[in-house]
Design an enzyme around this catalytic site. Structure first.
Site, PDB file in Angstrom:
ATOM      1  N   GLU A 233      -4.111  57.930 -52.947  1.00  0.00           N
ATOM      2  CA  GLU A 233      -5.151  58.539 -53.778  1.00  0.00           C
ATOM      3  C   GLU A 233      -6.230  57.510 -54.147  1.00  0.00           C
ATOM      4  O   GLU A 233      -7.361  57.877 -54.425  1.00  0.00           O
ATOM      5  CB  GLU A 233      -4.540  59.163 -55.043  1.00  0.00           C
ATOM      6  CG  GLU A 233      -3.478  60.229 -54.777  1.00  0.00           C
ATOM      7  CD  GLU A 233      -4.037  61.635 -54.529  1.00  0.00           C
ATOM      8  OE1 GLU A 233      -5.274  61.809 -54.558  1.00  0.00           O
ATOM      9  OE2 GLU A 233      -3.232  62.561 -54.302  1.00  0.00           O
TER      10      GLU A 233
ATOM     11  N   ARG B  12      -1.919  78.204 -79.440  1.00  0.00           N
ATOM     12  CA  ARG B  12      -3.179  78.408 -78.696  1.00  0.00           C
ATOM     13  C   ARG B  12      -3.897  77.086 -78.391  1.00  0.00           C
ATOM     14  O   ARG B  12      -5.099  77.047 -78.189  1.00  0.00           O
ATOM     15  CB  ARG B  12      -4.133  79.343 -79.451  1.00  0.00           C
ATOM     16  CG  ARG B  12      -3.581  80.733 -79.623  1.00  0.00           C
ATOM     17  CD  ARG B  12      -4.688  81.743 -79.875  1.00  0.00           C
ATOM     18  NE  ARG B  12      -4.144  83.076 -79.955  1.00  0.00           N
ATOM     19  CZ  ARG B  12      -3.716  83.642 -81.084  1.00  0.00           C
ATOM     20  NH1 ARG B  12      -3.821  82.993 -82.224  1.00  0.00           N
ATOM     21  NH2 ARG B  12      -3.222  84.847 -81.069  1.00  0.00           N
TER      22      ARG B  12
ATOM     23  N   ASN C  26     -10.022  66.891 -53.246  1.00  0.00           N
ATOM     24  CA  ASN C  26      -8.959  67.459 -52.414  1.00  0.00           C
ATOM     25  C   ASN C  26      -8.986  66.935 -50.979  1.00  0.00           C
ATOM     26  O   ASN C  26      -8.293  67.472 -50.111  1.00  0.00           O
ATOM     27  CB  ASN C  26      -9.055  68.992 -52.404  1.00  0.00           C
ATOM     28  CG  ASN C  26      -8.805  69.580 -53.779  1.00  0.00           C
ATOM     29  OD1 ASN C  26      -8.045  69.032 -54.553  1.00  0.00           O
ATOM     30  ND2 ASN C  26      -9.474  70.691 -54.089  1.00  0.00           N
TER      31      ASN C  26
ATOM     32  N   HIS D 107      -5.976  67.026 -48.727  1.00  0.00           N
ATOM     33  CA  HIS D 107      -4.956  67.863 -49.360  1.00  0.00           C
ATOM     34  C   HIS D 107      -4.646  69.140 -48.579  1.00  0.00           C
ATOM     35  O   HIS D 107      -3.540  69.660 -48.671  1.00  0.00           O
ATOM     36  CB  HIS D 107      -5.349  68.204 -50.798  1.00  0.00           C
ATOM     37  CG  HIS D 107      -5.140  67.050 -51.755  1.00  0.00           C
ATOM     38  ND1 HIS D 107      -5.807  65.846 -51.616  1.00  0.00           N
ATOM     39  CD2 HIS D 107      -4.342  66.902 -52.843  1.00  0.00           C
ATOM     40  CE1 HIS D 107      -5.426  65.030 -52.587  1.00  0.00           C
ATOM     41  NE2 HIS D 107      -4.540  65.645 -53.348  1.00  0.00           N
TER      42      HIS D 107
ATOM     43  N   GLU E 203     -14.019  72.676 -61.384  1.00  0.00           N
ATOM     44  CA  GLU E 203     -14.062  72.826 -59.923  1.00  0.00           C
ATOM     45  C   GLU E 203     -14.835  74.081 -59.511  1.00  0.00           C
ATOM     46  O   GLU E 203     -14.376  74.862 -58.681  1.00  0.00           O
ATOM     47  CB  GLU E 203     -12.621  72.857 -59.384  1.00  0.00           C
ATOM     48  CG  GLU E 203     -12.520  72.371 -57.950  1.00  0.00           C
ATOM     49  CD  GLU E 203     -11.072  72.097 -57.515  1.00  0.00           C
ATOM     50  OE1 GLU E 203     -10.336  71.395 -58.245  1.00  0.00           O
ATOM     51  OE2 GLU E 203     -10.697  72.584 -56.451  1.00  0.00           O
TER      52      GLU E 203
ATOM     53  N   LYS F 285     -13.140  59.163 -60.607  1.00  0.00           N
ATOM     54  CA  LYS F 285     -12.658  60.497 -60.990  1.00  0.00           C
ATOM     55  C   LYS F 285     -13.393  60.992 -62.230  1.00  0.00           C
ATOM     56  O   LYS F 285     -13.757  62.172 -62.313  1.00  0.00           O
ATOM     57  CB  LYS F 285     -11.143  60.488 -61.223  1.00  0.00           C
ATOM     58  CG  LYS F 285     -10.660  61.863 -61.640  1.00  0.00           C
ATOM     59  CD  LYS F 285      -9.341  62.270 -61.119  1.00  0.00           C
ATOM     60  CE  LYS F 285      -9.082  63.747 -61.442  1.00  0.00           C
ATOM     61  NZ  LYS F 285      -7.749  64.178 -61.148  1.00  0.00           N
TER      62      LYS F 285
ATOM     63  N   ARG G  23     -15.937  68.740 -57.636  1.00  0.00           N
ATOM     64  CA  ARG G  23     -14.552  68.321 -57.887  1.00  0.00           C
ATOM     65  C   ARG G  23     -13.662  68.608 -56.683  1.00  0.00           C
ATOM     66  O   ARG G  23     -12.655  67.926 -56.471  1.00  0.00           O
ATOM     67  CB  ARG G  23     -14.003  68.999 -59.151  1.00  0.00           C
ATOM     68  CG  ARG G  23     -12.635  68.488 -59.536  1.00  0.00           C
ATOM     69  CD  ARG G  23     -12.221  68.823 -60.948  1.00  0.00           C
ATOM     70  NE  ARG G  23     -10.908  68.275 -61.229  1.00  0.00           N
ATOM     71  CZ  ARG G  23     -10.352  68.163 -62.431  1.00  0.00           C
ATOM     72  NH1 ARG G  23     -11.031  68.576 -63.486  1.00  0.00           N
ATOM     73  NH2 ARG G  23      -9.154  67.648 -62.595  1.00  0.00           N
TER      74      ARG G  23
ATOM     75  N   HIS H 297      -1.147  69.517 -47.428  1.00  0.00           N
ATOM     76  CA  HIS H 297      -0.344  70.624 -47.946  1.00  0.00           C
ATOM     77  C   HIS H 297       0.510  71.236 -46.823  1.00  0.00           C
ATOM     78  O   HIS H 297       1.688  71.546 -47.025  1.00  0.00           O
ATOM     79  CB  HIS H 297      -1.266  71.688 -48.546  1.00  0.00           C
ATOM     80  CG  HIS H 297      -0.552  72.913 -49.026  1.00  0.00           C
ATOM     81  ND1 HIS H 297      -0.072  73.040 -50.309  1.00  0.00           N
ATOM     82  CD2 HIS H 297      -0.209  74.054 -48.384  1.00  0.00           C
ATOM     83  CE1 HIS H 297       0.532  74.202 -50.439  1.00  0.00           C
ATOM     84  NE2 HIS H 297       0.459  74.844 -49.280  1.00  0.00           N
TER      85      HIS H 297
ATOM     86  N   HIS I  43       4.079  63.540 -51.911  1.00  0.00           N
ATOM     87  CA  HIS I  43       2.734  64.117 -51.953  1.00  0.00           C
ATOM     88  C   HIS I  43       1.670  63.123 -51.440  1.00  0.00           C
ATOM     89  O   HIS I  43       0.834  63.458 -50.607  1.00  0.00           O
ATOM     90  CB  HIS I  43       2.405  64.570 -53.380  1.00  0.00           C
ATOM     91  CG  HIS I  43       1.000  65.043 -53.548  1.00  0.00           C
ATOM     92  ND1 HIS I  43       0.530  66.202 -52.965  1.00  0.00           N
ATOM     93  CD2 HIS I  43      -0.057  64.502 -54.202  1.00  0.00           C
ATOM     94  CE1 HIS I  43      -0.756  66.362 -53.268  1.00  0.00           C
ATOM     95  NE2 HIS I  43      -1.127  65.341 -54.026  1.00  0.00           N
TER      96      HIS I  43
ATOM     97  N   LYS J  63      -6.274  68.792 -65.471  1.00  0.00           N
ATOM     98  CA  LYS J  63      -5.531  69.831 -64.745  1.00  0.00           C
ATOM     99  C   LYS J  63      -4.072  69.759 -65.186  1.00  0.00           C
ATOM    100  O   LYS J  63      -3.439  68.699 -65.077  1.00  0.00           O
ATOM    101  CB  LYS J  63      -5.618  69.620 -63.230  1.00  0.00           C
ATOM    102  CG  LYS J  63      -6.902  70.130 -62.620  1.00  0.00           C
ATOM    103  CD  LYS J  63      -6.825  70.109 -61.109  1.00  0.00           C
ATOM    104  CE  LYS J  63      -8.112  70.621 -60.488  1.00  0.00           C
ATOM    105  NZ  LYS J  63      -8.103  70.480 -59.012  1.00  0.00           N
TER     106      LYS J  63
HETATM  107  N1  GLY Z   1      -6.226  66.048 -58.295  1.00  0.00           N
HETATM  108  C1  GLY Z   1      -7.426  66.722 -58.066  1.00  0.00           C
HETATM  109  C2  GLY Z   1      -8.189  67.038 -59.295  1.00  0.00           C
HETATM  110  O1  GLY Z   1      -7.846  66.560 -60.360  1.00  0.00           O
HETATM  111  O2  GLY Z   1      -9.142  67.772 -59.235  1.00  0.00           O
END
Ligand code: GLY
Length: 365
Positions: free
Chosen positions: A185, A121, A246, A249, A237, A227, A242, A253, A267, A143
């Protein structure tokens, strides 16, 4: 050494950035040692390029470790590898307070982080990112994910690491294309809300790409700080803050989907072309000065990144690209959030985007 704190209450942690940090990783990891050896998870490329450095550093600090080497590449972010890794962690006797170490790029970081989020867990993990993309983006912010049959990163969790160790020297063993893709990025942070940093990128991007150590360290530290600020404000997010990360993106995408999420378009390359398209579309809406969009395109091309559909090798219709966008996980309540710009450093979340208009723009782009 630059240390960037990520402030998240009891889940706060530091990101340490310094050339040669791998050689001192033993000191940094010693506080996380337990009675069991560390499990270090990496891929076949990084096992050759970086593991000898980390292994020697751990040995110097009197720390033992066992290496788990997985295949390199996106297909490792799978149920199959998650199952094998979690089996190995359990067989290792891992306990909740233990730390697993992710040594590699975004694939390894995402997989190990997700495994750490579910074993017993939730146990702990440390990120040692070795690509520019993972150093400036995916290793920070918690993430974690694997891919599902239905799409990328559809299975995952928010699970913060306990520490992130970034040694910019790891970039020496990467090919120029991979460094360039990660650099997209970096540029993104300037375009989101830091026009001065974008100007720094214009002046220093080429030097960074050529391996200039100061330019590299500065770009990584500034990106991580940007960041960390955003993640501290909106960890999951939910507020929209946050989501700014993107930028590029949603368009990107569509380009990645059209090129089969393959080596045809990495990417970061998709993000680069996607950012140029987001700026171009913002100009079409009369929101962004054309000269700002031209600067974005010029800088991306100056460092060898794609900045248009043609640069990205995509000739699909606008309608087809919009169809790809509709399968993106960023869909919310049936609408697609678009990150658009009122200029360099002025990105915002647009909620009134007409997809037919986006398709028409892409047909003429
Ligand atoms: N790569 C986007 C984020 O970490 O929110």
């Amino acid at each position: 050494m630059t240390t960037v704190p990520v402030f998240l209450g009891e889940r706060s942690y530091d990101v340490r950035i310094e050339a040669g940090l791998m050689e001192r990783a033993g000191e940094a990891l010693a506080p996380f040692a337990s009675s069991r050896p560390f499990l270090v998870v990496t891929d076949t490329h990084v096992a050759t390029a970086q593991w000898p450095r980390l292994a020697a550093a751990l040995e110097r600090a009197g720390l033992s470790a066992e290496l788990v080497t997985l295949p390199a590449g996106e297909s490792t972010k799978s149920w199959q590898h998650l199952e094998a890794l979690t089996d190995r962690m359990i067989a290792h006797g891992i306990e909740r307070r233990d730390h697993v170490i992710a040594l590699g790029g975004g694939v390894i970081g995402d997989l190990v982080g997700f495994a750490a989020s579910i074993v017993k867990r939730g146990c702990n993990f440390v990120q040692i990112p070795t690509t520019l993309l993972s150093q400036v983006d995916s290793s920070v912010g918690g993430k974690t994910a694997i891919n599902s049959r239905a799409g990328k990163n559809l299975l995952g969790a928010f699970h913060q690491p306990s520490l992130v160790l970034i040694d910019p020297d790891t970039l020496d063993t990467l090919g120029p294309r991979e460094v360039r893709a990660g650099y997209a990025e970096v540029v993104k942070y300037g375009l989101i809300d830091d026009a001065e940093f974008f100007a720094w990128c214009e002046a220093n991007g080429t030097a960074l790409m050529a391996g200039d150590p100061e330019a590299r360290a500065h770009a990584i530290a500034r990106s991580v700080a940007a960041k960390a600020t955003i993640v501290a404000e909106d960890e999951r997010e939910t507020s929209g803050r946050r989501a700014l990360l993107n930028l590029g993106h949603t368009f990107g995408h569509a380009l990645e989907a059209e090129t089969g999420f393959s080596d045809r378009l990495l990417h970061g390359e998709g993000v680069a072309a996607g950012m140029a398209l987001a700026f171009g579309y913002s100009v079409r809406r009369g929101e962004c000065p054309p000269e700002d969009a031209e600067r974005v395109v010029a800088h991306l091309r100056a460092v060898g990144l794609p900045a248009s559909l043609a640069d990205a090798g995509v000739s699909a219709s606008g309608a087809r690209l919009v169809e790809h966008m509709l399968h993106d996980k960023k869909m919310s309540s049936g609408t697609l959030p678009f990150l658009l710009a009122r200029g360099i450093g002025k990105t915002y979340l647009a909620k009134d985007v007409d997809l037919a208009d986006v398709a028409a723009y892409l047909d003429g782009a």
